[in-house]
Motif scaffolding. Sequence first.
Motif, PDB file in Angstrom:
ATOM      1  N   ALA A 177      -4.014  -3.412  -1.227  1.00 33.70           N
ATOM      2  CA  ALA A 177      -4.200  -3.209   0.217  1.00 33.70           C
ATOM      3  C   ALA A 177      -5.195  -4.178   0.849  1.00 33.70           C
ATOM      4  O   ALA A 177      -5.093  -4.476   2.043  1.00 33.70           O
ATOM      5  CB  ALA A 177      -4.655  -1.774   0.480  1.00 33.70           C
ATOM      6  N   LEU A 230      -4.802   0.447  -5.876  1.00 34.93           N
ATOM      7  CA  LEU A 230      -4.394   0.490  -4.474  1.00 34.93           C
ATOM      8  C   LEU A 230      -5.253  -0.461  -3.638  1.00 34.93           C
ATOM      9  O   LEU A 230      -4.770  -1.134  -2.722  1.00 34.93           O
ATOM     10  CB  LEU A 230      -4.526   1.920  -3.955  1.00 34.93           C
ATOM     11  CG  LEU A 230      -3.678   2.319  -2.733  1.00 34.93           C
ATOM     12  CD1 LEU A 230      -2.203   2.107  -3.012  1.00 34.93           C
ATOM     13  CD2 LEU A 230      -3.948   3.775  -2.372  1.00 34.93           C
ATOM     14  N   HIS A 265       0.827  -1.202   0.000  1.00 32.01           N
ATOM     15  CA  HIS A 265       0.000   0.000   0.000  1.00 32.01           C
ATOM     16  C   HIS A 265       0.864   1.256   0.000  1.00 32.01           C
ATOM     17  O   HIS A 265       0.651   2.186  -0.797  1.00 32.01           O
ATOM     18  CB  HIS A 265      -0.930  -0.002   1.207  1.00 32.01           C
ATOM     19  CG  HIS A 265      -1.701   1.272   1.391  1.00 32.01           C
ATOM     20  ND1 HIS A 265      -1.209   2.345   2.102  1.00 32.01           N
ATOM     21  CD2 HIS A 265      -2.926   1.664   0.929  1.00 32.01           C
ATOM     22  CE1 HIS A 265      -2.077   3.328   2.083  1.00 32.01           C
ATOM     23  NE2 HIS A 265      -3.137   2.941   1.379  1.00 32.01           N
TER      24      HIS A 265
END
Length: 400
Positions: A248, A244, A230
């Motif tokens: 993540a 992202l 991340h």
Amino acid sequence: MISASPHPVIAISSLKPGMFVVAIISQRGDMEIAQTGRVNDERQIAALVTRGVLRVRVDLSRSKLAKASPPCTAEQPDSSSLSMTAPQGLRVPGEGRELKIRRLYQEARELQGKFIRQLKAGEPIDITSLATVAEEMVDTMFSHGDAMLCLARIRAKDAYLMEHSMNVAILLANFGRYLGLERSVLKELTLGGLLHDVGKIMTPDAVLNKPGKLTDEEFAIMREHVVHSHDILKATTGITPTMLEVAANHHERLDGSGYPRHLKGEQLSLYTRMSAIVDVYDAVTADRVYKQGMQPTQAFRILLKGAVTHFDEGLVTRFIKCMGVYPVGTLVLLSNQRLALVMQRNELAPLKPLVKVIYHATQRHYLEVHLLDLAKASVNETIESTVDPKDYGITLAHFI
């Protein structure tokens, strides 16, 4: 004239000793690069010309034009040098497209590796080239999805990090296409898949490659790779929220038992739920130094067992339908005791895919390779079961 791009495409006439070849872009023949590498001398260039190569992509940052390496000999092999081989297995119509798909896969692997090397060296990061390849992968998934899925079955135990990320990218593109997502979203999911585990470069090798169960302390260290991914991607130009999110959240679970943030229920978006399913599927089917990978059908059982608690039940069902009863790249036993590799799914008759017959299971010898469409009325053979290629000493990569 070589462009200012770090990975320019050049004519074969412009190739010089010392240049690092990433991929063949166009050719008249059927030669393939077995591994990317540096061109050592004029003889290798001549061999490329003889075999019909017209244009190649080179990595200028890894080229050594001022001081080319000495010719490679049998006594002193150069592990970074260019290696060429004729494709193995069956030659079939439309194979030129398959060669292009192999080169696309190879180029994505090389750019992935470059990204990781840049991170480790603390160099400036540019994902432009990788984003372009991700878009090409999505386009290819629409035109030749089964060929892409076949390549995702080629594995090497010592290259798990890159191959797992490549496969997650391909599987996300395939799953997203099946779900009817927009191509722009598929590109983001694909690039997110390519980069989703990049934080593992911060994980100590002793933990990352431990041949056994991790201790609680080691598992805590391993979990940190998601946070590292991340942080790395958030600081990278060109990364979108969707990319992202894949990095993540792919270890989060519906019941909140995942990590690192213990998200649950409605906190998990569609992309997170897709990523969790795809990541686990590829991870459990992969051979590692310390464990043997499961067959796809076994992986489906793992996903179904975890449905509702860990995974979205509806999405698991749709993922299995998307992959097919016998996923592309699966080795199956036919009713006549032949072993065959599933090459193409049949959506109208899922139990009757197009297969490539390669081996006699009872007589234990290879056969003349041929394609067999199990859906044809003239074909009597049926699939009896899936088979682990390792039980017969078969290397699938030789036939894909």
